[in-house]
Design an enzyme around this catalytic site. Structure first.
Site, PDB file in Angstrom:
ATOM      1  CE  LYS A   1      -6.898  -0.689  12.204  1.00  0.00           C
ATOM      2  NZ  LYS A   1      -7.417  -1.511  11.097  1.00  0.00           N
TER       3      LYS A   1
ATOM      4  CE  LYS B   1      -7.303   2.581   9.610  1.00  0.00           C
ATOM      5  NZ  LYS B   1      -8.380   1.712   9.077  1.00  0.00           N
TER       6      LYS B   1
ATOM      7  CB  CYS C   1     -12.995  -5.248   2.480  1.00  0.00           C
ATOM      8  SG  CYS C   1     -13.484  -6.953   2.879  1.00  0.00           S
TER       9      CYS C   1
ATOM     10  NE  ARG D   1      -2.266   1.209   9.762  1.00  0.00           N
ATOM     11  CZ  ARG D   1      -2.716  -0.039   9.646  1.00  0.00           C
ATOM     12  NH1 ARG D   1      -3.654  -0.320   8.755  1.00  0.00           N
ATOM     13  NH2 ARG D   1      -2.227  -1.000  10.408  1.00  0.00           N
TER      14      ARG D   1
ATOM     15  CB  CYS E   1      -7.836 -10.423   3.083  1.00  0.00           C
ATOM     16  SG  CYS E   1      -7.861  -9.832   4.793  1.00  0.00           S
TER      17      CYS E   1
ATOM     18  CB  CYS F   1     -13.090 -10.407   8.697  1.00  0.00           C
ATOM     19  SG  CYS F   1     -11.951  -8.993   8.727  1.00  0.00           S
TER      20      CYS F   1
ATOM     21  CB  CYS G   1     -10.941  -2.993   5.362  1.00  0.00           C
ATOM     22  SG  CYS G   1      -9.593  -3.686   6.352  1.00  0.00           S
TER      23      CYS G   1
ATOM     24  NE  ARG H   1      -3.413  -0.288   2.734  1.00  0.00           N
ATOM     25  CZ  ARG H   1      -3.684  -0.957   3.854  1.00  0.00           C
ATOM     26  NH1 ARG H   1      -3.213  -0.541   5.024  1.00  0.00           N
ATOM     27  NH2 ARG H   1      -4.402  -2.072   3.814  1.00  0.00           N
TER      28      ARG H   1
END
Length: 582
Positions: free
Chosen positions: A205, A207, A439, A144, A445, A484, A488, A75
């Site tokens: 993470k 954001k 996603c 991110r 994934c 899941c 995302c 990414r």
């Protein structure tokens, strides 16, 4: 930070990594395997990529006594999702040279490459660097990719917001030279130091997004920090600050839940960078480093309270936010087609279904599962646009592309290419399809429990028939699907949300706000396609008959008691499965 005995395994890996180096360089040099060392897979996230394998081939390769078909998802870091035509062409070329020949637009306004082999990681990153793009901090326990509103009604404000995304991204980028040494093969230069993150970086993470009302095209409340631009007489006067958003949860664990950001006050432009940095540091020092499922900023806030956050800002840095200013959001999707900003330039938003850019033909990617007629040369069409376009190209937070900053005289050439390649400016597919997002999920994934990108298009086709029968063909309902519960594609902000539970089975969520300001709630659990259609068809029919003027689907199902309202993330699991009243 917790004492050493309480640290999670990932915390130990970070501490022992020598500022994110680990043994990554040794792993890249090992030609006997397509993988890298297990501990290093935690560190490579900081460098922008995840180790994966092709799950469609797992059984076959295991039977043949071969190791999994290891590959990497890489990414890029791209603040506000803005590139030049030259950069687009280079990024496209790298997809064919080093990845699977497709590009994936993410919900955070950047590009993902899929199917990258280990031997191609270093040359891909070096080539991207040559055109001014890197992957530093695109993943991992750091801040991110910083998002920013992509639709410039007010051009001057939009330029400022883009500049802010760049400033915040650079300020919060990790400073170790590991990326340059390992991937760009630059010599070591001095002693490493992480003035914001320290040797442990963040617990999880982080954001950040910036929205410009009335557009909430970045789903600003889904971020750890959401900055809401306040504009007065055409000038940016500062930002309302929202904190604690995050989509991830875990099936069967009610202590985990999605949460929307809480607006805690207003910051002037002069104070904004200091506010953002100090909030990151608060999470650095107080986030849970023992239990990663409880390590996001949203849990730190709910554990301590908003008043505690204000106290921390004051005592640590002397920051006292002003009262929040008024604002209004209309929606959280993208307006497709041409729009004109106040500087007279035109901007064309094109729909990219689920963000996958490829040329779709009989032998093409996902052919037979992905809609789109034979010969839909999407990737080629966008490449040809990039060759002639003189302005910027912007990625949106909803998987779409904006051909931006088009002069009046250049519109006909753009329109000719759009027509020639059949690109969707809002007229090709239904409004329902334009509002849907999925996603990646299978086959790459490792977290996926069910299909998403490969399945949602066919489910939407069935929904389109239901909508047409109800007289709602021109209506928009925000539909989100993930394989899941990690969130995302922000499924918990879907007016209709699907979260994978097992192959072919999904949890069905209803009731998010059309503007992204309210979470949905679980309506039915672990159901397949026939049950999904059986559950939703009568609700959609009732919506067509009983809705108030201008009422969105999410508001309707809450108002009529079909689903309970989720007022806060902490109450996401309360009153789950509320039955439709008789």
């Amino acid at each position: 930070m917790s004492d050493d005995k309480q640290l999670s395994p990932v915390e130990h890996i970070k501490l022992a990594s020598n500022y994110l180096r680990g043994t990554i360089a040794d792993g890249l040099a090992d030609e006997l395997t397509g993988s890298i060392a297990e501990d290093d897979t935690q560190l490579t996230k900081f460098h922008g990529f995840y180790q994966q394998d092709d799950r469609d081939l797992r059984s076959e390769r295991k039977t043949s006594k071969l190791e999994p078909h290891y590959q990497f998802m890489l990414r890029l870091r791209l603040p506000a999702g803005v590139v030049t035509g030259e950069q687009w062409l280079a990024i496209d070329e790298l997809a064919h040279k080093y990845a699977n020949g497709t590009l994936r637009l993410t919900t955070r306004q950047t590009f993902q490459y899929h199917g990258v082999l280990k031997k191609h990681l270093r040359p891909l990153l070096q080539a991207a660097y040559q055109v001014g793009v890197d992957a530093r901090g695109a993943c991992g326990d750091v801040n991110r990719n910083v998002m920013a509103g992509a639709h410039p009604e007010l051009s001057a404000v939009h330029r400022e917001v883009h500049d802010w995304s760049q400033r915040i991204s650079e300020h919060l980028a990790w400073k170790s030279r590991a990326y340059e040494e390992i991937f760009l093969e630059q010599p070591a230069a001095g002693e490493d130091h992480e003035p914001i993150y320290g040797t442990s970086y963040l617990p999880r993470k982080f954001k950040i997004a910036i929205a410009v009302p009335p557009e909430n095209d970045v789903d600003v409340f889904a971020n750890d920090i959401g900055l809401i631009a306040i504009v007065d007489n055409g000038e940016l006067v500062g930002f309302n600050v929202a904190i604690g958003g995050g989509m991830g949860s875990t099936h069967g664990e009610p202590a985990t839940y999605p949460r929307l950001g809480s607006v805690i006050g207003f910051a002037t432009p002069e104070a904004t960078l200091a506010v953002v940095e100090e909030l990151v540091k608060i999470q650095r020092d107080h986030g849970d480093r023992e239990n990663r499922k409880h390590a996001r900023f949203k849990y730190t806030i709910d554990d301590h309270g908003i008043d505690w956050i204000h106290e921390q800002l004051d005592t640590r840095a002397g920051i006292r936010l002003e009262p929040a200013r008024e604002y209004r959001f209309d929606r959280n999707g993208d307006p497709l087609g041409w729009r004109r900003s106040d500087d007279g330039r035109w901007h064309l938003t094109l729909f990219i279904e689920n963000g996958r850019i490829a040329d779709f033909d009989d032998a093409g990617f996902h052919r037979g599962q992905y809609p789109g007629p034979s010969g839909y040369k999407l990737m080629t069409g966008l490449r040809e646009l990039a060759k002639i376009h003189k302005g910027h190209i912007r990625l949106t937070g909803n998987h779409n592309v904006i051909i931006a900053d088009v002069d009046e005289a250049d519109k006909p050439a753009i329109e000719e290419l759009v027509a020639h390649y059949g690109l969707d400016d809002g007229s090709r597919y239904s409004t329902l399809r334009h509002s849907a997002m999925a996603c990646v999920a299978f086959p790459t994934c490792g977290l996926a429990m069910a299909e998403s990108e490969r399945y949602l298009p066919s489910l939407i086709t069935k929904f389109e028939a239901v909508m047409a029968d109800a007289g709602l063909s021109d209506d928009s309902i925000v539909v989100r699907m993930t394989g899941c519960p990690n969130g995302c594609a922000r499924p918990f902000l879907g007016e209709i949300g699907f979260v994978g539970k097992a192959p072919g089975k999904y949890n069905l969520y209803l009731g998010a706000a059309h503007d992204g300001s309210r979470l949905n709630k679980l309506y039915r659990e672990n159901i397949g396609e026939d049950e999904i259609l059986a559950e939703l068809t009568p609700i959609i029919e009732r919506y067509a008959e009983e809705r108030d003027d201008g009422e969105s689907f999410g508001d309707f199902v809450v108002r009529t008691g079909i689903i309970a309202e989720t007022t806060e993330g902490r109450f996401f699991h309360d009153n789950v499965g509320s039955p439709e009243p008789a």
